[in-house]
Design a protein around this motif. Structure first.
Motif, PDB file in Angstrom:
ATOM      1  N   SER A 127      -0.818  10.140 -19.092  1.00  0.00           N
ATOM      2  CA  SER A 127       0.296  11.079 -19.213  1.00  0.00           C
ATOM      3  C   SER A 127       0.547  11.792 -17.884  1.00  0.00           C
ATOM      4  O   SER A 127       1.707  11.980 -17.477  1.00  0.00           O
ATOM      5  N   ALA A 128      -0.530  12.196 -17.201  1.00  0.00           N
ATOM      6  CA  ALA A 128      -0.362  12.840 -15.894  1.00  0.00           C
ATOM      7  C   ALA A 128       0.207  11.857 -14.878  1.00  0.00           C
ATOM      8  O   ALA A 128       1.060  12.215 -14.048  1.00  0.00           O
ATOM      9  N   TRP A 129      -0.250  10.621 -14.939  1.00  0.00           N
ATOM     10  CA  TRP A 129       0.267   9.587 -14.031  1.00  0.00           C
ATOM     11  C   TRP A 129       1.755   9.355 -14.265  1.00  0.00           C
ATOM     12  O   TRP A 129       2.540   9.271 -13.306  1.00  0.00           O
ATOM     13  N   LEU A 130       2.176   9.286 -15.527  1.00  0.00           N
ATOM     14  CA  LEU A 130       3.597   9.096 -15.828  1.00  0.00           C
ATOM     15  C   LEU A 130       4.418  10.296 -15.377  1.00  0.00           C
ATOM     16  O   LEU A 130       5.540  10.140 -14.871  1.00  0.00           O
ATOM     17  N   ALA A 131       3.895  11.499 -15.567  1.00  0.00           N
ATOM     18  CA  ALA A 131       4.607  12.696 -15.109  1.00  0.00           C
ATOM     19  C   ALA A 131       4.767  12.690 -13.591  1.00  0.00           C
ATOM     20  O   ALA A 131       5.799  13.123 -13.060  1.00  0.00           O
ATOM     21  N   LEU A 132       3.763  12.191 -12.906  1.00  0.00           N
ATOM     22  CA  LEU A 132       3.818  12.106 -11.447  1.00  0.00           C
ATOM     23  C   LEU A 132       4.807  11.037 -10.990  1.00  0.00           C
ATOM     24  O   LEU A 132       5.565  11.236 -10.038  1.00  0.00           O
ATOM     25  N   GLN A 133       4.813   9.900 -11.698  1.00  0.00           N
ATOM     26  CA  GLN A 133       5.666   8.776 -11.323  1.00  0.00           C
ATOM     27  C   GLN A 133       7.119   8.970 -11.740  1.00  0.00           C
ATOM     28  O   GLN A 133       8.022   8.446 -11.077  1.00  0.00           O
ATOM     29  N   GLN A 134       7.345   9.700 -12.830  1.00  0.00           N
ATOM     30  CA  GLN A 134       8.697   9.770 -13.402  1.00  0.00           C
ATOM     31  C   GLN A 134       9.114  11.225 -13.664  1.00  0.00           C
ATOM     32  O   GLN A 134       9.389  11.622 -14.798  1.00  0.00           O
ATOM     33  N   THR A 156      -5.809  11.608  -7.990  1.00  0.00           N
ATOM     34  CA  THR A 156      -5.883  12.736  -7.067  1.00  0.00           C
ATOM     35  C   THR A 156      -5.524  12.311  -5.651  1.00  0.00           C
ATOM     36  O   THR A 156      -4.887  13.078  -4.907  1.00  0.00           O
ATOM     37  N   LYS A 157      -5.873  11.086  -5.287  1.00  0.00           N
ATOM     38  CA  LYS A 157      -5.557  10.597  -3.942  1.00  0.00           C
ATOM     39  C   LYS A 157      -4.079  10.288  -3.758  1.00  0.00           C
ATOM     40  O   LYS A 157      -3.545  10.439  -2.655  1.00  0.00           O
ATOM     41  N   MET A 158      -3.401   9.849  -4.838  1.00  0.00           N
ATOM     42  CA  MET A 158      -1.988   9.489  -4.691  1.00  0.00           C
ATOM     43  C   MET A 158      -1.057  10.676  -4.906  1.00  0.00           C
ATOM     44  O   MET A 158       0.105  10.636  -4.506  1.00  0.00           O
ATOM     45  N   ALA A 159      -1.559  11.774  -5.487  1.00  0.00           N
ATOM     46  CA  ALA A 159      -0.703  12.922  -5.788  1.00  0.00           C
ATOM     47  C   ALA A 159       0.055  13.462  -4.576  1.00  0.00           C
ATOM     48  O   ALA A 159       1.244  13.781  -4.691  1.00  0.00           O
ATOM     49  N   PRO A 160      -0.570  13.577  -3.393  1.00  0.00           N
ATOM     50  CA  PRO A 160       0.179  14.125  -2.251  1.00  0.00           C
ATOM     51  C   PRO A 160       1.427  13.331  -1.888  1.00  0.00           C
ATOM     52  O   PRO A 160       2.353  13.879  -1.275  1.00  0.00           O
ATOM     53  N   GLN A 161       1.475  12.051  -2.257  1.00  0.00           N
ATOM     54  CA  GLN A 161       2.646  11.225  -1.952  1.00  0.00           C
ATOM     55  C   GLN A 161       3.852  11.626  -2.789  1.00  0.00           C
ATOM     56  O   GLN A 161       4.977  11.181  -2.510  1.00  0.00           O
ATOM     57  N   ARG A 162       3.651  12.428  -3.834  1.00  0.00           N
ATOM     58  CA  ARG A 162       4.726  12.773  -4.762  1.00  0.00           C
ATOM     59  C   ARG A 162       5.280  14.178  -4.533  1.00  0.00           C
ATOM     60  O   ARG A 162       6.077  14.658  -5.328  1.00  0.00           O
ATOM     61  N   ALA A 163       4.861  14.825  -3.478  1.00  0.00           N
ATOM     62  CA  ALA A 163       5.330  16.185  -3.202  1.00  0.00           C
ATOM     63  C   ALA A 163       6.802  16.174  -2.772  1.00  0.00           C
ATOM     64  O   ALA A 163       7.256  15.224  -2.140  1.00  0.00           O
ATOM     65  N   ALA A 198      -5.167  19.199  -6.640  1.00  0.00           N
ATOM     66  CA  ALA A 198      -4.202  18.306  -6.001  1.00  0.00           C
ATOM     67  C   ALA A 198      -2.785  18.584  -6.476  1.00  0.00           C
ATOM     68  O   ALA A 198      -1.835  18.574  -5.680  1.00  0.00           O
ATOM     69  N   LEU A 199      -2.613  18.834  -7.778  1.00  0.00           N
ATOM     70  CA  LEU A 199      -1.275  19.115  -8.312  1.00  0.00           C
ATOM     71  C   LEU A 199      -0.746  20.461  -7.835  1.00  0.00           C
ATOM     72  O   LEU A 199       0.439  20.605  -7.536  1.00  0.00           O
ATOM     73  N   LYS A 200      -1.625  21.457  -7.759  1.00  0.00           N
ATOM     74  CA  LYS A 200      -1.196  22.763  -7.254  1.00  0.00           C
ATOM     75  C   LYS A 200      -0.694  22.655  -5.810  1.00  0.00           C
ATOM     76  O   LYS A 200       0.288  23.303  -5.427  1.00  0.00           O
ATOM     77  N   LYS A 201      -1.352  21.829  -5.025  1.00  0.00           N
ATOM     78  CA  LYS A 201      -0.988  21.697  -3.611  1.00  0.00           C
ATOM     79  C   LYS A 201       0.406  21.118  -3.423  1.00  0.00           C
ATOM     80  O   LYS A 201       1.038  21.365  -2.392  1.00  0.00           O
ATOM     81  N   ILE A 202       0.883  20.332  -4.381  1.00  0.00           N
ATOM     82  CA  ILE A 202       2.210  19.718  -4.226  1.00  0.00           C
ATOM     83  C   ILE A 202       3.293  20.474  -4.999  1.00  0.00           C
ATOM     84  O   ILE A 202       4.393  19.964  -5.183  1.00  0.00           O
ATOM     85  N   GLY A 203       2.975  21.687  -5.457  1.00  0.00           N
ATOM     86  CA  GLY A 203       3.998  22.545  -6.026  1.00  0.00           C
ATOM     87  C   GLY A 203       4.082  22.606  -7.530  1.00  0.00           C
ATOM     88  O   GLY A 203       4.920  23.338  -8.079  1.00  0.00           O
TER      89      GLY A 203
END
Length: 237
Positions: A127-134, A156-163, A198-203
């Protein structure tokens, strides 16, 4: 006066091109007003093992939630569950290109782009991955004891790419989820904490809930009374 109890409907959403066919159980919200969509993965667990319908009815009876339709999508079997819920791009396309458009057509009044995606354990990761991707579909995410340790903490490693990300996340984990295997080399609780940072860092807006207990359905059921109102109530953006 208590609202009329929700009635569960069973449907099947399929895509022959992608080779997917999944049961989807609906608890429809009111048909005469705008409403949210709450799509929960691992539908069998939420409906059968956790018996969440009485919890949802109680939340609606006391007006703790806005108008909402709940959709529960089954995982079918453990092999499909592991394939679908571990960063599977084809599963992501099935959700984004087939399941969500079907739901938006089936349910009058849904607000596109304001949906909630949720899950537990491995589906909590998904669910977190889908929220990040979409983020165009999912504004809210419920991740209960998500398996963020998976694949050397790839999430956690890919999250910064979604900021930047404006999604609202509820991340929970038990304080007793401390077992470490080799791999994953980090515990469930460490993985969730790292995903939180990681999620907090990207807003993203993140509520981290560490409950007293382990990896168990009873804790996930109990926290819905807090998690769903925090995610949905009063958020009309």
């Amino acid at each position: 006066m208590p609202k009329r109890p929700l009635k569960l409907e069973k449907h099947t959403v399929s895509d022959s091109t992608m080779g997917y066919s999944r049961p989807v159980h609906l608890l429809r919200g009111p048909s005469d007003q705008p409403q949210r969509l709450c799509l929960l993965l691992d539908g069998e667990l939420y409906l059968q093992k956790m018996n969440v319908v009485p919890v949802l009815n109680a939340l609606l009876d006391r007006n703790a939630l806005p108008p909402v339709t709940f959709a529960f999508m089954d995982h079918l079997n453990m092999t499909a569950r592991e394939q679908d819920y571990t960063g599977n791009d084809q599963f992501g396309r099935f959700i984004g290109d087939k399941v969500i458009p079907w739901l938006e057509q089936e349910i009058p009044g849904l607000r596109p782009g304001h949906h909630l995606i949720g899950g537990l354990s491995l589906s909590g990761l998904a669910s977190a991955w889908l929220a990040l991707q979409q983020p165009g579909h999912f504004r809210y995410c419920l991740s209960q004891s998500g398996s963020f340790w998976w694949n050397d903490q790839q999430f956690t490693k890919m999250a910064p790419q979604r900021a930047p990300l404006k999604t609202r996340f509820w991340l929970s984990v038990g304080d007793q989820e401390t077992e470490v295997d080799d791999p994953p080399e980090v515990s469930q609780v460490e993985g969730v904490k790292n995903a939180h940072h990681a999620l907090k860092k990207i807003g993203a807006t993140v509520h981290y809930h560490e409950y007293h207990g382990g990896h168990d359905l009873k804790y996930w059921r109990a926290e819905l009374d807090q998690a769903l109102p925090w995610l949905l109530a009063g958020n009309n953006d």
